[in-house]
Design a protein around this motif. Structure first.
Motif, PDB file in Angstrom:
ATOM      1  N   GLN A 324       0.835  -1.198   0.000  1.00  0.00           N
ATOM      2  CA  GLN A 324       0.000   0.000   0.000  1.00  0.00           C
ATOM      3  C   GLN A 324       0.873   1.252   0.000  1.00  0.00           C
ATOM      4  OE1 GLN A 324      -3.615   0.113   0.110  1.00  0.00           O
ATOM      5  NE2 GLN A 324      -3.225  -2.004  -0.544  1.00  0.00           N
ATOM      6  N   PRO A 325       0.453   2.285  -0.733  1.00  0.00           N
ATOM      7  CA  PRO A 325       1.167   3.573  -0.653  1.00  0.00           C
ATOM      8  C   PRO A 325       0.816   4.260   0.667  1.00  0.00           C
ATOM      9  CG  PRO A 325      -0.716   3.748  -2.126  1.00  0.00           C
ATOM     10  CD  PRO A 325      -0.656   2.314  -1.695  1.00  0.00           C
ATOM     11  N   ALA A 326       1.752   4.307   1.581  1.00  0.00           N
ATOM     12  CA  ALA A 326       1.452   4.811   2.923  1.00  0.00           C
ATOM     13  C   ALA A 326       0.964   6.251   2.898  1.00  0.00           C
ATOM     14  CB  ALA A 326       2.698   4.689   3.810  1.00  0.00           C
ATOM     15  N   LEU A 327       1.484   7.067   1.973  1.00  0.00           N
ATOM     16  CA  LEU A 327       1.068   8.472   1.930  1.00  0.00           C
ATOM     17  C   LEU A 327      -0.398   8.628   1.531  1.00  0.00           C
ATOM     18  CD1 LEU A 327       4.195  10.248   0.389  1.00  0.00           C
ATOM     19  CD2 LEU A 327       3.506  10.078   2.786  1.00  0.00           C
ATOM     20  N   LEU A 328      -0.977   7.608   0.923  1.00  0.00           N
ATOM     21  CA  LEU A 328      -2.407   7.626   0.622  1.00  0.00           C
ATOM     22  C   LEU A 328      -3.220   7.810   1.893  1.00  0.00           C
ATOM     23  CD1 LEU A 328      -4.919   7.092  -1.201  1.00  0.00           C
ATOM     24  CD2 LEU A 328      -4.493   4.648  -0.868  1.00  0.00           C
ATOM     25  N   TYR A 329      -2.733   7.283   2.990  1.00  0.00           N
ATOM     26  CA  TYR A 329      -3.430   7.365   4.272  1.00  0.00           C
ATOM     27  C   TYR A 329      -2.840   8.450   5.168  1.00  0.00           C
ATOM     28  CZ  TYR A 329      -4.703   2.762   2.520  1.00  0.00           C
ATOM     29  OH  TYR A 329      -5.138   1.730   1.724  1.00  0.00           O
ATOM     30  N   LEU A 330      -1.528   8.672   5.058  1.00  0.00           N
ATOM     31  CA  LEU A 330      -0.865   9.600   5.972  1.00  0.00           C
ATOM     32  C   LEU A 330      -1.128  11.064   5.632  1.00  0.00           C
ATOM     33  CD1 LEU A 330       2.572   7.784   6.357  1.00  0.00           C
ATOM     34  CD2 LEU A 330       0.700   7.860   8.003  1.00  0.00           C
ATOM     35  N   VAL A 331      -1.232  11.384   4.353  1.00  0.00           N
ATOM     36  CA  VAL A 331      -1.456  12.778   3.973  1.00  0.00           C
ATOM     37  C   VAL A 331      -2.806  13.296   4.481  1.00  0.00           C
ATOM     38  CG1 VAL A 331      -1.790  14.350   2.021  1.00  0.00           C
ATOM     39  CG2 VAL A 331       0.137  12.755   2.022  1.00  0.00           C
ATOM     40  N   PRO A 332      -3.927  12.612   4.210  1.00  0.00           N
ATOM     41  CA  PRO A 332      -5.209  13.116   4.744  1.00  0.00           C
ATOM     42  C   PRO A 332      -5.271  13.107   6.270  1.00  0.00           C
ATOM     43  CG  PRO A 332      -5.570  11.490   2.997  1.00  0.00           C
ATOM     44  CD  PRO A 332      -4.123  11.416   3.366  1.00  0.00           C
ATOM     45  N   SER A 333      -4.647  12.101   6.890  1.00  0.00           N
ATOM     46  CA  SER A 333      -4.768  11.965   8.344  1.00  0.00           C
ATOM     47  C   SER A 333      -3.912  12.968   9.108  1.00  0.00           C
ATOM     48  CB  SER A 333      -4.406  10.547   8.780  1.00  0.00           C
ATOM     49  OG  SER A 333      -3.036  10.279   8.550  1.00  0.00           O
ATOM     50  N   THR A 334      -2.900  13.546   8.468  1.00  0.00           N
ATOM     51  CA  THR A 334      -2.068  14.552   9.139  1.00  0.00           C
ATOM     52  C   THR A 334      -2.416  15.973   8.706  1.00  0.00           C
ATOM     53  OG1 THR A 334      -0.369  14.182   7.439  1.00  0.00           O
ATOM     54  CG2 THR A 334      -0.117  13.027   9.531  1.00  0.00           C
ATOM     55  N   LEU A 335      -2.524  16.176   7.397  1.00  0.00           N
ATOM     56  CA  LEU A 335      -2.824  17.519   6.894  1.00  0.00           C
ATOM     57  C   LEU A 335      -4.267  17.915   7.201  1.00  0.00           C
ATOM     58  CD1 LEU A 335      -1.741  19.947   5.292  1.00  0.00           C
ATOM     59  CD2 LEU A 335      -2.510  18.802   3.193  1.00  0.00           C
ATOM     60  N   GLY A 336      -5.198  16.956   7.112  1.00  0.00           N
ATOM     61  CA  GLY A 336      -6.614  17.248   7.344  1.00  0.00           C
ATOM     62  C   GLY A 336      -6.896  17.847   8.717  1.00  0.00           C
ATOM     63  N   PRO A 337      -6.483  17.181   9.812  1.00  0.00           N
ATOM     64  CA  PRO A 337      -6.743  17.746  11.145  1.00  0.00           C
ATOM     65  C   PRO A 337      -6.133  19.127  11.358  1.00  0.00           C
ATOM     66  CG  PRO A 337      -6.114  15.442  11.322  1.00  0.00           C
ATOM     67  CD  PRO A 337      -5.883  15.833   9.899  1.00  0.00           C
ATOM     68  N   VAL A 338      -4.937  19.356  10.795  1.00  0.00           N
ATOM     69  CA  VAL A 338      -4.287  20.663  10.969  1.00  0.00           C
ATOM     70  C   VAL A 338      -5.106  21.760  10.294  1.00  0.00           C
ATOM     71  CG1 VAL A 338      -2.252  22.026  10.359  1.00  0.00           C
ATOM     72  CG2 VAL A 338      -1.979  19.703  11.245  1.00  0.00           C
ATOM     73  N   ILE A 339      -5.584  21.501   9.077  1.00  0.00           N
ATOM     74  CA  ILE A 339      -6.366  22.503   8.342  1.00  0.00           C
ATOM     75  C   ILE A 339      -7.717  22.740   9.012  1.00  0.00           C
ATOM     76  CG2 ILE A 339      -7.576  22.938   6.175  1.00  0.00           C
ATOM     77  CD1 ILE A 339      -5.245  21.754   4.697  1.00  0.00           C
ATOM     78  N   VAL A 340      -8.391  21.668   9.419  1.00  0.00           N
ATOM     79  CA  VAL A 340      -9.705  21.816  10.063  1.00  0.00           C
ATOM     80  C   VAL A 340      -9.572  22.557  11.383  1.00  0.00           C
ATOM     81  CG1 VAL A 340     -11.604  20.551  11.133  1.00  0.00           C
ATOM     82  CG2 VAL A 340     -10.696  19.790   8.940  1.00  0.00           C
ATOM     83  N   LEU A 341      -8.579  22.190  12.187  1.00  0.00           N
ATOM     84  CA  LEU A 341      -8.399  22.838  13.485  1.00  0.00           C
ATOM     85  C   LEU A 341      -8.032  24.312  13.324  1.00  0.00           C
ATOM     86  CD1 LEU A 341      -8.233  22.566  16.574  1.00  0.00           C
ATOM     87  CD2 LEU A 341      -5.830  21.929  16.307  1.00  0.00           C
ATOM     88  N   SER A 342      -7.125  24.614  12.382  1.00  0.00           N
ATOM     89  CA  SER A 342      -6.731  26.010  12.187  1.00  0.00           C
ATOM     90  C   SER A 342      -7.895  26.839  11.653  1.00  0.00           C
ATOM     91  CB  SER A 342      -5.537  26.086  11.226  1.00  0.00           C
ATOM     92  OG  SER A 342      -5.866  25.550   9.954  1.00  0.00           O
ATOM     93  N   TRP A 343      -8.735  26.245  10.816  1.00  0.00           N
ATOM     94  CA  TRP A 343      -9.922  26.959  10.320  1.00  0.00           C
ATOM     95  C   TRP A 343     -10.891  27.246  11.457  1.00  0.00           C
ATOM     96  CZ3 TRP A 343     -15.115  25.287  10.054  1.00  0.00           C
ATOM     97  CH2 TRP A 343     -15.960  26.138   9.333  1.00  0.00           C
TER      98      TRP A 343
END
Length: 368
Positions: A324-343
């Motif tokens: 599995q391409p690990a970044l397929l799961y790691l990018v949304p799971s790390t970048l997503g919370p940061v963007i939602v929380l900062s918004w």
């Protein structure tokens, strides 16, 4: 029910060790990057050793990585010795970088005298640094001779920490651009490369071993003890843990199989963690007198997201029985919370654009 039974393999010692190690390394890389940034503020010479990515460089990283993959895929046997030699030098340098702060700490704690032994190119070199350099070179030599997976992991961890400390992201805008590009890069080379190149390029490169130049030299000189030197090496560009770690073996796999995680799957999220950790540090200084403004730090959301994404990637690999391409799961799971929380905190613009550079910053630094 069968799927639940398969997912129980996540509790295998090798799987748990891989998860814990990857989360620790990612956070440690961000912490070391923050401390290295403080060192750069105190000493302007350090700024020459750090790279802050801009938009064009962020776009070039996936392209350069793709070219490197193809070179390693088609020409690896031809450049194997060169790659191993370069990796050995990089590993020794990274290990020296990671251990230097601890040597300095204990030297100051014990009040040891540390005389200069040489001055070269305006850089001083102390006795403790000389001893540390010998230790680092000795560690790399031990890895070259034995090829032990534990030494491979130690050197890989140091390379990851050094990379995150020296290659920086200025803001979430560049970070998102880089992560999205690498998100596509990882998916293509794992899922679709076989259609174009006849084999899974990412998996082929990740699993191939390099020729050991030490063994080649010893063989050509007919040196004794040749049988003790490994012929092939796992390069420290990934973490590897034997599936029979502590006696646990995943059914259907050979006991000598390894679980693997590429350094990029730690270093790239680590760059995001370093960015938000620096932001947390700056905000904590700005709001030190405002008790109402304090809340959970961004870095803890990113770390938690990284752990969740990593577990999801491993679970998907177990259920699908395919890489599995690990970044397929790691990018949304790390970048997503940061963007939602900062918004939600009305800080997205500040994170997106990054800190504004004051015109007098350089002058103040020179005065300091």
């Amino acid at each position: 029910m069968e799927s639940i039974w398969k997912l129980s393999h996540l509790l295998e010692p090798a799987s748990l060790t891989l998860i814990v190690t990857a989360v620790f390394v990612t956070f440690a890389s961000a912490s070391r990057a923050l401390n290295h940034g403080k060192e750069m503020e105190r000493n302007l010479d350090f700024s020459e050793a750090s790279i802050t990515l801009d938009r064009s460089q962020a776009l070039m990283i996936p392209l350069a990585s793709s070219c490197s993959l193809l070179i390693m895929f088609y020409l690896f046997s031809s450049v194997s010795h060169l790659v191993t030699t370069f990796t050995a030098v990089a590993s020794a340098s990274a290990l020296f970088f990671c251990l230097s702060p601890y040597v300095a700490y204990f030297k100051n704690l014990l009040g040891l005298v540390d005389p200069f032994v040489s001055r070269c190119c305006s850089k001083s070199f102390t006795r403790s640094q000389g001893i540390l350099l010998l230790i680092c070179v000795g560690t790399v030599v031990c890895w070259l001779i034995s090829g032990h997976w534990l030494l491979n992991n130690i050197l890989g961890i140091c390379i990851c920490i050094a990379f995150v400390s020296h290659v920086r992201l200025p803001n979430v805008k560049i970070c998102a651009l880089l992560l999205v590009c690498l998100f596509i890069y990882d998916i293509f080379w794992v899922f679709f490369s076989e259609r174009f190149f006849g084999a899974n390029v990412m998996v082929s490169v990740a699993t191939q071993k390099a020729s050991n130049p030490v063994h080649t030299v010893a063989d050509s000189l007919s040196l004794p003890g040749l049988q003790m030197i490994t012929k092939k090496l796992e390069l420290p560009v990934k973490l590897v843990f034997p599936r029979n770690l502590l006696g646990g073996v995943v059914p259907g796999h050979n006991s000598m199989d390894y679980m693997m995680l590429g350094l990029g799957d730690m270093a790239i999220p680590g760059m995001l963690l370093a960015l938000v950790l620096c932001f947390d540090h700056r905000k904590s200084k700005e709001n030190s007198l405002d008790l109402t403004s304090k809340g959970p730090k961004y870095v803890w959301y990113a770390v938690t997201g990284y752990a969740v994404g990593l577990v999801a990637a491993l679970a998907a690999g177990i259920l699908s029985q395919s890489p599995q391409p690990a970044l397929l799961y790691l990018v949304p799971s790390t970048l997503g919370p940061v963007i939602v929380l900062s918004w939600s905190r009305n800080e997205l613009t500040e994170l997106w654009e990054g800190p504004k550079q004051m015109p007098n910053d350089k002058a103040h630094s020179m005065e300091a």
